[in-house]
Design an enzyme around this catalytic site. Structure first.
Site, PDB file in Angstrom:
ATOM      1  N   GLY A   1       0.789  -1.219   0.000  1.00 21.49           N
ATOM      2  CA  GLY A   1       0.000   0.000   0.000  1.00 21.49           C
ATOM      3  C   GLY A   1       0.821   1.268   0.000  1.00 21.49           C
ATOM      4  O   GLY A   1       1.802   1.395   0.737  1.00 21.49           O
TER       5      GLY A   1
ATOM      6  N   VAL B   1       7.147   1.013   5.003  1.00 21.77           N
ATOM      7  CA  VAL B   1       8.046   0.102   4.276  1.00 21.77           C
ATOM      8  C   VAL B   1       7.832   0.217   2.772  1.00 21.77           C
ATOM      9  O   VAL B   1       8.794   0.194   1.995  1.00 21.77           O
ATOM     10  CB  VAL B   1       7.886  -1.355   4.766  1.00 21.77           C
ATOM     11  CG1 VAL B   1       8.808  -2.288   4.007  1.00 21.77           C
ATOM     12  CG2 VAL B   1       8.162  -1.453   6.258  1.00 21.77           C
ATOM     13  N   CYS B   2       6.584   0.392   2.352  1.00 22.73           N
ATOM     14  CA  CYS B   2       6.315   0.519   0.919  1.00 22.73           C
ATOM     15  C   CYS B   2       6.927   1.799   0.357  1.00 22.73           C
ATOM     16  O   CYS B   2       7.480   1.801  -0.748  1.00 22.73           O
ATOM     17  CB  CYS B   2       4.812   0.494   0.658  1.00 22.73           C
ATOM     18  SG  CYS B   2       4.052  -1.079   1.113  1.00 22.73           S
ATOM     19  N   THR B   3       6.837   2.875   1.114  1.00 22.51           N
ATOM     20  CA  THR B   3       7.462   4.126   0.690  1.00 22.51           C
ATOM     21  C   THR B   3       8.971   3.945   0.597  1.00 22.51           C
ATOM     22  O   THR B   3       9.598   4.365  -0.396  1.00 22.51           O
ATOM     23  CB  THR B   3       7.096   5.265   1.660  1.00 22.51           C
ATOM     24  OG1 THR B   3       5.672   5.421   1.661  1.00 22.51           O
ATOM     25  CG2 THR B   3       7.761   6.574   1.261  1.00 22.51           C
TER      26      THR B   3
ATOM     27  N   MET C   1       9.774   1.777  -2.603  1.00 20.74           N
ATOM     28  CA  MET C   1       9.648   2.488  -3.874  1.00 20.74           C
ATOM     29  C   MET C   1      10.708   3.582  -3.993  1.00 20.74           C
ATOM     30  O   MET C   1      11.264   3.799  -5.076  1.00 20.74           O
ATOM     31  CB  MET C   1       8.240   3.059  -4.027  1.00 20.74           C
ATOM     32  CG  MET C   1       7.152   1.994  -4.217  1.00 20.74           C
ATOM     33  SD  MET C   1       7.368   0.948  -5.691  1.00 20.74           S
ATOM     34  CE  MET C   1       7.861  -0.619  -4.924  1.00 20.74           C
TER      35      MET C   1
END
Length: 159
Positions: free
Chosen positions: A42, A47-49, A52
């Site tokens: 998401g 962690v996703c930020t 990416m």
């Protein structure tokens, strides 16, 4: 899960690239392979930020071998465009709002304790120009990021 040596499932989904375009994997392979599909649970989560942004920081390594990176999540294309803008991401993000791609690649995960179901498991696939998956990685732990150097080598090997 889709594995190394498999034919990558083809799909069409919205692409957040500043605008909203259509992305069809088979149409992109000729000019953009190898393609790196980096699935993440998401946008705007820590962690996703980080993941990416790390792909962004290492984008030149993929550019040097003519590989194309795309993020993939269940977020809407509008959310993904805002995520791209806030994090200065130069690569496109594929919106799998209807969970078609997550299902095709068998990378679904749930956060039962949060009541969130059917998001993308953190996974990375490298697909060569013939549509073959040459690298596949996935983690059941959403806090674990891929080995970026390993993905770079896989992208280089797929050229």
């Amino acid at each position: 899960m889709v594995n190394t040596g498999d034919t990558a499932p083809d799909f069409t989904a919205p692409l957040a690239n500043g605008d909203i375009d259509s992305f069809t994997l088979s149409d992109r392979l000729k000019d953009e392979a190898p393609i790196v599909l980096a699935f993440f649970p998401g946008a705007f989560t820590s962690v996703c930020t980080e993941e990416m942004c790390t792909f962004q920081d290492r984008l030149s390594a993929f550019d040097n071998v003519d590989a194309t990176v795309y993020g993939v999540s269940r977020d809407s294309p509008f959310t993904l465009n805002e995520f791209r803008a806030q994090n200065d991401l130069e690569f496109g993000l594929i919106s799998d709002l209807n969970k078609t791609v997550v299902d095709e690649y068998s990378v679904e995960m749930d956060f039962d304790d949060l009541g969130v179901y059917g998001v993308a498991k953190r996974s990375v696939f490298v697909i060569d120009g013939d549509g073959e998956v040459t690298y596949a990685w996935s983690s059941d732990d959403p806090g674990v990021e891929p080995e970026y150097a390993e993905v770079e080598v896989a992208a280089e090997d797929a050229t």
